[in-house]
Design a protein around this motif. Structure first.
Motif, PDB file in Angstrom:
ATOM      1  N   LYS A  34       0.821  -1.213   0.000  1.00  0.00           N
ATOM      2  CA  LYS A  34       0.000   0.000   0.000  1.00  0.00           C
ATOM      3  C   LYS A  34       0.851   1.257   0.000  1.00  0.00           C
ATOM      4  N   PHE A  35       1.885   1.267   0.832  1.00  0.00           N
ATOM      5  CA  PHE A  35       2.725   2.449   0.955  1.00  0.00           C
ATOM      6  C   PHE A  35       4.033   2.215   0.206  1.00  0.00           C
ATOM      7  N   VAL A  36       4.414   3.162  -0.617  1.00  0.00           N
ATOM      8  CA  VAL A  36       5.643   3.063  -1.398  1.00  0.00           C
ATOM      9  C   VAL A  36       6.583   4.188  -0.974  1.00  0.00           C
ATOM     10  N   PHE A  37       7.779   3.811  -0.558  1.00  0.00           N
ATOM     11  CA  PHE A  37       8.785   4.781  -0.138  1.00  0.00           C
ATOM     12  C   PHE A  37       9.913   4.770  -1.170  1.00  0.00           C
ATOM     13  N   ARG A  38      10.128   5.879  -1.809  1.00  0.00           N
ATOM     14  CA  ARG A  38      11.133   5.984  -2.857  1.00  0.00           C
ATOM     15  C   ARG A  38      12.477   6.391  -2.256  1.00  0.00           C
ATOM     16  N   ASN A  39      13.541   5.777  -2.747  1.00  0.00           N
ATOM     17  CA  ASN A  39      14.890   6.106  -2.290  1.00  0.00           C
ATOM     18  C   ASN A  39      15.213   7.555  -2.657  1.00  0.00           C
ATOM     19  N   ARG A  40      15.665   8.331  -1.684  1.00  0.00           N
ATOM     20  CA  ARG A  40      15.936   9.749  -1.915  1.00  0.00           C
ATOM     21  C   ARG A  40      17.332  10.018  -2.468  1.00  0.00           C
ATOM     22  N   ASN A  41      18.110   8.965  -2.631  1.00  0.00           N
ATOM     23  CA  ASN A  41      19.422   9.121  -3.267  1.00  0.00           C
ATOM     24  C   ASN A  41      19.210   9.073  -4.778  1.00  0.00           C
ATOM     25  N   SER A  42      18.985  10.226  -5.370  1.00  0.00           N
ATOM     26  CA  SER A  42      18.629  10.292  -6.791  1.00  0.00           C
ATOM     27  C   SER A  42      19.761   9.838  -7.705  1.00  0.00           C
ATOM     28  N   LEU A  43      20.996   9.797  -7.199  1.00  0.00           N
ATOM     29  CA  LEU A  43      22.119   9.373  -8.036  1.00  0.00           C
ATOM     30  C   LEU A  43      22.020   7.894  -8.403  1.00  0.00           C
ATOM     31  N   LEU A  44      21.220   7.144  -7.652  1.00  0.00           N
ATOM     32  CA  LEU A  44      21.013   5.733  -7.974  1.00  0.00           C
ATOM     33  C   LEU A  44      20.341   5.552  -9.330  1.00  0.00           C
ATOM     34  N   PHE A  45      19.633   6.568  -9.772  1.00  0.00           N
ATOM     35  CA  PHE A  45      18.857   6.455 -10.999  1.00  0.00           C
ATOM     36  C   PHE A  45      19.626   6.956 -12.222  1.00  0.00           C
ATOM     37  N   GLU A  46      20.944   7.103 -12.061  1.00  0.00           N
ATOM     38  CA  GLU A  46      21.813   7.481 -13.177  1.00  0.00           C
ATOM     39  C   GLU A  46      22.809   6.344 -13.390  1.00  0.00           C
ATOM     40  N   PRO A  47      22.462   5.340 -14.205  1.00  0.00           N
ATOM     41  CA  PRO A  47      23.284   4.124 -14.336  1.00  0.00           C
ATOM     42  C   PRO A  47      24.734   4.392 -14.717  1.00  0.00           C
ATOM     43  N   ASP A  48      24.980   5.373 -15.563  1.00  0.00           N
ATOM     44  CA  ASP A  48      26.347   5.636 -16.012  1.00  0.00           C
ATOM     45  C   ASP A  48      27.242   6.154 -14.890  1.00  0.00           C
ATOM     46  N   LEU A  49      26.631   6.660 -13.833  1.00  0.00           N
ATOM     47  CA  LEU A  49      27.413   7.218 -12.730  1.00  0.00           C
ATOM     48  C   LEU A  49      28.040   6.116 -11.879  1.00  0.00           C
ATOM     49  N   GLY A  50      27.364   4.977 -11.778  1.00  0.00           N
ATOM     50  CA  GLY A  50      27.917   3.846 -11.029  1.00  0.00           C
ATOM     51  C   GLY A  50      27.545   3.795  -9.567  1.00  0.00           C
ATOM     52  N   VAL A  51      26.720   4.742  -9.090  1.00  0.00           N
ATOM     53  CA  VAL A  51      26.321   4.742  -7.679  1.00  0.00           C
ATOM     54  C   VAL A  51      25.406   3.551  -7.413  1.00  0.00           C
ATOM     55  N   ASP A  52      25.713   2.795  -6.349  1.00  0.00           N
ATOM     56  CA  ASP A  52      24.916   1.599  -6.078  1.00  0.00           C
ATOM     57  C   ASP A  52      24.414   1.501  -4.642  1.00  0.00           C
ATOM     58  N   GLY A  53      24.567   2.579  -3.842  1.00  0.00           N
ATOM     59  CA  GLY A  53      23.988   2.462  -2.518  1.00  0.00           C
ATOM     60  C   GLY A  53      24.425   3.490  -1.504  1.00  0.00           C
ATOM     61  N   LEU A  54      23.932   3.258  -0.276  1.00  0.00           N
ATOM     62  CA  LEU A  54      24.076   4.004   0.967  1.00  0.00           C
ATOM     63  C   LEU A  54      23.001   5.079   1.074  1.00  0.00           C
ATOM     64  N   SER A  55      23.235   6.193   1.744  1.00  0.00           N
ATOM     65  CA  SER A  55      22.090   6.958   2.240  1.00  0.00           C
ATOM     66  C   SER A  55      22.275   8.467   2.126  1.00  0.00           C
ATOM     67  N   SER A  56      21.140   9.146   1.958  1.00  0.00           N
ATOM     68  CA  SER A  56      21.103  10.609   2.010  1.00  0.00           C
ATOM     69  C   SER A  56      20.405  11.028   3.294  1.00  0.00           C
ATOM     70  N   GLY A  57      20.559  12.306   3.660  1.00  0.00           N
ATOM     71  CA  GLY A  57      19.922  12.753   4.886  1.00  0.00           C
ATOM     72  C   GLY A  57      19.901  14.263   5.007  1.00  0.00           C
ATOM     73  N   TYR A  58      19.192  14.716   6.027  1.00  0.00           N
ATOM     74  CA  TYR A  58      19.123  16.156   6.310  1.00  0.00           C
ATOM     75  C   TYR A  58      18.877  16.354   7.794  1.00  0.00           C
ATOM     76  N   ILE A  59      19.661  17.227   8.403  1.00  0.00           N
ATOM     77  CA  ILE A  59      19.366  17.727   9.738  1.00  0.00           C
ATOM     78  C   ILE A  59      19.622  19.228   9.725  1.00  0.00           C
ATOM     79  N   GLU A  60      18.889  19.941  10.531  1.00  0.00           N
ATOM     80  CA  GLU A  60      18.936  21.405  10.491  1.00  0.00           C
ATOM     81  C   GLU A  60      20.335  21.940  10.772  1.00  0.00           C
ATOM     82  N   GLU A  61      21.049  21.295  11.697  1.00  0.00           N
ATOM     83  CA  GLU A  61      22.367  21.797  12.082  1.00  0.00           C
ATOM     84  C   GLU A  61      23.411  21.607  10.986  1.00  0.00           C
TER      85      GLU A  61
END
Length: 216
Positions: A34-61
């Protein structure tokens, strides 16, 4: 946690738990169909770049940040960026750095899988030395303009007490590029079993240690 520590953690995850690493590269996660959570690491969707994982994030500080790994052929790079002001910056700056990294650095083969790197001194064993090998090929990443020359030393607490079992991690190969002050520690393992010697031979080893600081 510093950027270096994040990079070390990423490397540990990639090489210690390879069977789980692919989860960091999933484009989306569906919960209860029912709920779909999309990966926020947009570089994963650029195959030629070669990125294959880990994580993005945001904190105010700290702003927007990203820990990413990219692989092309046998070469893998790990990237950590932080303190970016926008999501767009979190995409553009890492993309530029990854491209720069693959152009500016290349792997150098030091030892093939199973090739002896050196020997380590053994105390109380049926042999005085144990041959050391890496876990597969031993490669280092150096600047593309580097000569390939490195300074290397074997580091261990020795002599190593027998018995020693094949595959035991007993030493570290410490690598420093001739053109850089950065060091890289590569684990080394016993290539063969070393059995414990008899009581008399262990006594002789002890006398050598006391009298000469171990001269063999």
């Amino acid at each position: 946690m510093t950027a270096r520590e994040l990079a070390m953690l990423a490397r540990y995850l990639i090489y210690t738990y390879p069977e789980y690493y692919h989860f960091f590269g999933e484009p989306e996660f569906k919960y209860r169909d029912k709920f779909v959570f999309r990966n926020r690491n947009s570089l994963l969707f650029e195959p030629d770049l070669g990125v294959d994982g880990l994580s993005s994030g945001y904190i105010e500080e700290a702003g927007y940040g990203l820990v990413a790994s990219a692989k092309r052929g046998d070469q893998r790079l790990i990237l950590v960026v932080d303190g970016l002001n926008t999501k767009q910056g979190r995409e553009g700056e890492p993309r530029r750095l990854i491209e720069w990294g693959f152009k500016s650095f290349k792997p150098f083969r030091l030892f093939d899988a199973g090739e002896k790197v050196s020997d380590a001194l053994v105390w109380g064993g049926t042999q005085h030395y144990v041959p050391l090998v890496g876990d597969g090929n031993i490669d280092v990443i150096l600047p593309a303009t580097a000569s390939g020359k490195v300074n290397a030393s074997i580091v261990y607490q020795g002599p190593i007490k027998a018995p020693i079992h094949k595959g035991d991690r007993v030493a570290v190969l410490r690598i420093t590029a001739a053109e850089s002050s950065a060091t890289n520690d590569i684990p080394l393992y016993a290539r063969e079993d070393i059995e414990q010697s008899n009581f008399a031979m262990r006594g002789i080893d002890s006398l050598l240690m006391l009298a000469f600081g171990w001269l063999l």
